[in-house]
Design an enzyme around this catalytic site. Structure first.
Site, PDB file in Angstrom:
ATOM      1  N   ASP A   1       8.033  -9.415 -44.411  1.00  0.00           N
ATOM      2  CA  ASP A   1       7.358  -9.110 -45.678  1.00  0.00           C
ATOM      3  C   ASP A   1       7.761 -10.203 -46.669  1.00  0.00           C
ATOM      4  O   ASP A   1       8.941 -10.550 -46.766  1.00  0.00           O
ATOM      5  CB  ASP A   1       7.828  -7.747 -46.183  1.00  0.00           C
TER       6      ASP A   1
ATOM      7  N   ASP B   1       2.804  -9.651 -49.850  1.00  0.00           N
ATOM      8  CA  ASP B   1       2.747  -8.610 -50.876  1.00  0.00           C
ATOM      9  C   ASP B   1       1.807  -9.008 -52.014  1.00  0.00           C
ATOM     10  O   ASP B   1       1.790 -10.164 -52.440  1.00  0.00           O
ATOM     11  CB  ASP B   1       4.171  -8.403 -51.412  1.00  0.00           C
TER      12      ASP B   1
ATOM     13  N   GLU C   1      -1.661  -7.906 -48.584  1.00  0.00           N
ATOM     14  CA  GLU C   1      -1.862  -6.662 -49.312  1.00  0.00           C
ATOM     15  C   GLU C   1      -2.790  -6.961 -50.478  1.00  0.00           C
ATOM     16  O   GLU C   1      -2.475  -7.784 -51.332  1.00  0.00           O
ATOM     17  CB  GLU C   1      -0.538  -6.112 -49.837  1.00  0.00           C
TER      18      GLU C   1
ATOM     19  N   ASP D   1       4.623   2.516 -49.563  1.00  0.00           N
ATOM     20  CA  ASP D   1       4.140   2.847 -50.910  1.00  0.00           C
ATOM     21  C   ASP D   1       3.302   4.123 -50.943  1.00  0.00           C
ATOM     22  O   ASP D   1       2.831   4.506 -52.018  1.00  0.00           O
ATOM     23  CB  ASP D   1       3.275   1.698 -51.461  1.00  0.00           C
TER      24      ASP D   1
END
Length: 515
Positions: free
Chosen positions: A97, A188, A230, A304
């Site tokens: 990530d 991200d 994302e 999340d």
């Protein structure tokens, strides 16, 4: 390039909640190594690790203070290298990530940037004499008498992607990790890097795709890496820009249309009940994308999001059946499958009673904002019980004991009391568990080309039924799911040849049939 990731199933690990090896109450890299054989049994092709870089942990690692170091909470660089090697021996790839929209305010770049208006790192971030647009996105710095921009907390200042030096530093860092032997990145909030505060543009800025093309060329474009962005703002049309095979940007994006069908007026805190017709519409829009246009990602949860069984399913009588139903429904569509840790066990939301049980910075901000508006604590906690990100972050439930086999110390976040009945030991010992449904789905994705190549066709049905076909020139497969807690009627003229997988429920609830 053979695009190995099209058939792959990726398992997301939230490291601080996965497995604690040194009993400090926080999961770590050696804990992940310890559980690799479990993941091998499940059958996944890769693991995506939420951030393990050095961080003050204001946002649990999504505020990075040093891109080149492993945070001591999780271990050492030697531990990380051992993880890559041991995962490789089990044919499991490692995906990292990466947060490049912003850093921590403790990053050396920001510390330098704050020193003076003439500092070489000043333009690594976005500084202005006066706030532009939303005041909450600007924080005043008295030492230089200017404001800096941040889309998230003040401890997470946004990088200035218009600065070529910033982009070069990011590319250099990405190549450092690729050289370690990882197989790609989850990026991200990548749709935010093209922001232009002067024009009050925060998402899908005019140079976003230029930056991604440049990144691709300078880093992961050289080999067959998996890259997933994302992008809450993404749509099927935008997905073509991100992941069109001739665009040379990303492998795919996470599209959230399916989850936003339960967001009242687009606000996730205003949760709406599952609306199956809207869900069908949302998923069909993405499934209509052909592989020549874009590639899909398939997911039900992440760090999340609330647990899918609690969000759309049934925590009680039909917990296992609803967990299996959603798994089969989603993971037989076209795209790369992502599984969030514990999803394969049917883990549920945590029964939060008060704010002290919640760690998540976003949840605390929500609580403070709603209190200012005059809402009662009881009302606010009710919402957080359904929607707090900590629902996904409670420790992984390995065993039935009080500490879930996660740690021998005091866990950093409360362990769900239902670990007594929902845990990996129990699931692996029960051949009819949610775990084995996921295992079978993963095997199907590896073995059956129709899952990658077949077309998608939504079928007319009752509102609570989600039925579709996957079709090639020679074979047709029917997927039918009843997304309610009562019997529903589904009629068709198809002749059943072979049942491939079901959730072992009512005969008409969920079956996949070759016809």
């Amino acid at each position: 390039m053979n695009n190995w990731w099209k058939k792959a199933v990726i398992y997301q690990i939230y490291p601080r909640s996965f497995k604690d090896s040194n009993d400090d109450g926080i999961g770590d890299i050696n804990g992940i190594i310890e559980k690799l054989t479990y993941l091998e049994k499940l059958g996944v092709d890769g693991i995506w690790l939420s951030p393990i870089y050095q961080s003050p942990m204001v946002d649990n690692g999504y505020d990075i203070s040093d891109y080149y170091k492993i945070d001591p909470l999780f271990g050492t660089m030697a531990d990380f290298e051992a993880l890559i090697e041991k995962a490789k021996q089990l044919n499991i790839r490692v995906i990292m990530d990466l947060v490049v929209n912003h850093t921590s305010d403790q990053h050396l770049w920001f510390k330098e940037s704050k020193k003076s208006k003439n500092n070489p790192r000043r333009d690594f971030y976005i500084w202005r004499d006066q706030p532009i647009g939303e005041f909450k996105n600007w924080t005043y710095d008295s030492s230089t008498q200017q404001y800096y921009f941040h889309l998230f907390s003040p401890q997470q200042p946004d990088l200035n992607w218009e600065n070529e030096e910033v982009r070069k530093e990011i590319h250099k860092m990405m190549n450092f990790w690729l050289a370690k032997g990882i197989s790609g990145f989850r990026l991200d909030v990548i749709d935010l890097i093209g922001k232009k505060p002067e024009q009050e543009i925060t998402v899908n800025g005019p140079k976003l795709h230029d930056y991604l093309k440049e990144m691709n060329l300078a880093t992961f474009g050289k080999k067959d890496y998996l890259t997933v962005g994302e992008a809450w703002s993404s749509s099927p049309e935008l997905a073509k820009l991100y992941s069109g095979p001739n665009r040379h940007e990303l492998s795919m994006v996470f599209g959230f249309w399916h989850l936003l069908t339960s967001a009242g007026n687009g606000d996730k805190w205003k949760k709406l009940p599952l609306n199956v017709p809207k869900l069908k519409e949302a998923m069909t829009a993405w499934q209509k994308l052909t592989p020549n246009e874009a590639w899909n990602s398939l997911f039900l949860g992440n760090h999340d999001l609330p647990r899918i069984v609690s969000f759309w399913g049934d925590e009680g009588t039909y917990r296992e059946k609803s967990a299996k139903a959603f798994a089969i429904l989603f993971h037989l569509m076209r795209g790369t499958s992502f599984i969030y840790q514990g999803e394969e066990l049917g883990m549920t939301n945590f029964p939060f009673e008060n704010l002290s049980a919640i760690n998540d910075v976003e949840s605390h901000e929500y609580f403070t904002d709603r209190k200012k508006e005059g809402q009662s604590e009881e009302e606010i906690i009710k919402v957080l019980r359904e929607m707090s990100r900590d629902n996904a972050r409670t420790p992984m439930q390995w065993t039935s004991d009080e500490k879930a086999g996660f740690t021998k110390g005091k866990a950093w976040l409360s362990i769900n009391p239902n670990t007594k009945i929902i845990n990996a030991d129990q699931a692996v010992s029960d051949s009819n568990s949610v775990f084995y449904t996921y295992q079978k789905l993963i095997k199907l994705r590896h073995q059956e080309n129709w899952l990658i190549e077949g077309d998608f066709e939504l079928l007319e049905s009752a509102d609570e039924i989600f039925a579709y076909l996957r079709k090639t020139t020679t074979r047709t497969f029917l997927v039918v799911a009843n997304l309610s807690n009562s019997s529903q009627r589904f009629e068709s003229s198809f002749v059943k040849k072979n049942e491939i997988i079901s959730n072992d429920s009512f005969p008409d609830l969920l079956t996949d049939i070759e016809i």
